[in-house]
Design an enzyme around this catalytic site. Structure first.
Site, PDB file in Angstrom:
ATOM      1  N   LYS A 130      28.943  38.771  45.223  1.00  0.00           N
ATOM      2  CA  LYS A 130      30.484  40.202  45.119  1.00  0.00           C
ATOM      3  C   LYS A 130      30.910  39.087  43.597  1.00  0.00           C
ATOM      4  CE  LYS A 130      31.415  43.770  45.705  1.00  0.00           C
ATOM      5  NZ  LYS A 130      30.818  45.206  45.872  1.00  0.00           N
ATOM      6  N   ASP A 170      32.463  47.943  41.218  1.00  0.00           N
ATOM      7  CA  ASP A 170      33.021  48.425  42.441  1.00  0.00           C
ATOM      8  C   ASP A 170      34.704  48.992  41.944  1.00  0.00           C
ATOM      9  OD1 ASP A 170      32.431  47.517  45.182  1.00  0.00           O
ATOM     10  OD2 ASP A 170      35.276  46.747  44.415  1.00  0.00           O
TER      11      ASP A 170
END
Length: 450
Positions: A130, A170
């Protein structure tokens, strides 16, 4: 949970908290996994001897760097960015980039840790990672966003690659941002490769990627209901959020015959008494994806829609709840309210949107509870399919991608049932955690100590 198991979980968590001081979101994510995994590890000596859980909770590496850019007033601005490469034992690191002022190392570690299990559950060869920045694209011009993205890629390109680490979008990183990032990568590397997913259809993106997370959440919810002889048809649904995930979850719910009663954003929620229709949904899509307006405008435009400022939608009595906004948006009191109003199933479209106490309340009440690492996996699943299409230098039709997505969500559900059945009631949290863990743990055992 047995007393000896509880003591072992507490011992493990004390060590983790000591090593990762102040990282509350990361602590929460690990606690939720440890409650399921520690009993499993205690029954499998090889995992315990190899210290698999201890190794899984330490990222392979964390890259932190500054991003310097110039705003429209020619002022030099400085932001911080991160890439957390958590575990690549079953495939290249895979996980989104988030641009939001709240982004910090704790949030990215929680997201990257969750991504290990989510990606494992898809059955695709993807590890967990991430990244993101505390840059806020809200209120910035397109040129400012472009300058930031290009500056960020100058450093990020050193750490990613189609066989190394493949970021995606995201919160705060949509098609515009992915396009700027990918274009800069091409300039820096002078080669075309599928090093980002969520790309535009004209340069390697996949059909159904935009819809995938929302669709996947609803497919998983339908699988949960089908398993107990029910379906979404005729059910009332509360959805939080009004971004990409919420919009396409609502669209799929309508297609399957459910009645969507709520949507929300950070300013409050709307209650649609007669249920969301397609015209209203298209207005919301244009409002949020094009004009970036507030959800209150829906109440101004349509009758039988009420806006509730500074409130969450969970007080509205419904059969199904789909939290699709952000982490920890559904607390213990919200969970009690939903249970008291007779909610049948809760399926997480966002990453860890339910506080740990809320998840315990749902499980204790025997509510069907689909955790994000399972229910939210549709987005990364289609990202994995985009990687496959890029590698093959071809594009699949929307129906083919959607069919593969449905199959993946069905298989994730099957895995959860296999590992989470507790005498007729399926504990999907336990099933998702153990199902995702076992594949990664077996690979780590096979590699030896590294």
């Amino acid at each position: 949970m047995r007393s000896d198991t509880r003591a072992e979980v507490q011992r493990f968590m004390r060590g983790l908290v000591r090593r990762n001081e102040g990282e509350l979101e990361f602590h929460q994510a690990v606690q939720e996994v440890a409650e399921s995994i520690v009993p499993f590890i205690l029954d499998h000596q090889a995992y315990r001897d190899a210290r698999i859980l201890e190794r899984l909770t330490e990222p392979d590496r964390v890259v932190i760097f500054r991003v310097v850019w110039e705003d429209d007033q020619h002022r030099v601005r400085v932001n911080r960015a991160w890439r957390v490469q958590f575990n690549n034992c079953i495939g290249p690191y895979k996980g989104g980039l988030r641009f939001h002022p709240s982004v910090n190392l704790s949030i990215l570690k929680f997201l990257g840790f969750e991504q290990i299990f989510k990606n494992s559950l898809t059955g695709l060869p993807m590890g967990g990672g991430k990244g993101g920045s505390n840059f806020d694209p809200k209120g910035k011009s397109s040129r400012e966003v472009e300058r930031f993205c290009k500056s960020m890629m100058i450093e990020l390109h050193r750490h990613i690659g189609e066989d190394t680490d493949v970021p995606a979008g995201d919160i705060g990183v949509g098609a515009r941002e992915i396009s700027y990032l990918f274009g800069q990568y091409l300039r820096l590397e002078n080669r075309y490769a599928g090093i980002l997913t969520g790309k535009g259809l004209s340069f390697g993106g996949s059909l159904v990627r935009t819809e995938a997370t929302g669709y996947g959440c609803v497919y998983f919810c339908e699988n949960m209901l089908n398993h107990v002889g029910e379906s979404l048809k005729g059910k009332s649904v509360s959805i939080s959020g009004s971004g990409n995930v919420a919009i396409y979850a609502a669209q799929k719910c309508i297609t399957l015959g459910a009645k969507v009663l709520t949507l929300s954003d950070s300013s409050g929620f709307i209650h649609i008494e007669g249920g969301l229709d397609r015209d209203m949904l298209e207005f919301v899509r244009e409002l949020k994806e094009v004009r970036r307006g507030r959800i209150s405008e829906v109440a101004e435009q349509f009758d039988q829609v009420t806006f509730h400022p500074d409130a969450r939608p969970w007080k509205v009595p419904v059969d199904i709840a789909l939290p699709c906004a952000t982490q920890n948006e559904l607390g213990a009191e919200d969970a009690k309210m939903l249970v008291g109003n007779g909610v049948r199933a809760v399926c997480e479209g966002a990453n860890m949107p339910t506080e740990l106490a809320g998840a315990h309340i749902f499980l204790d009440a025997k509510v069907l509870f689909g955790p994000g690492k399972a229910a939210n996996a549709g987005g990364v699943a289609v990202s994995g399919l985009e990687q496959s299409q890029n590698a093959l230098r071809l594009s699949w039709s929307a129906s083919e991608v959607d069919s593969r997505l449905q199959t993946i969500m069905h298989e994730i559900h099957r895995t959860c049932v296999s590992f989470g059945d507790e005498g007729g009631f399926v504990n999907y949290v336990k099933g998702a955690n153990i199902g995702g863990f076992r594949k990664v743990a077996d690979a780590m055992l096979a590699y030896g100590i590294y």
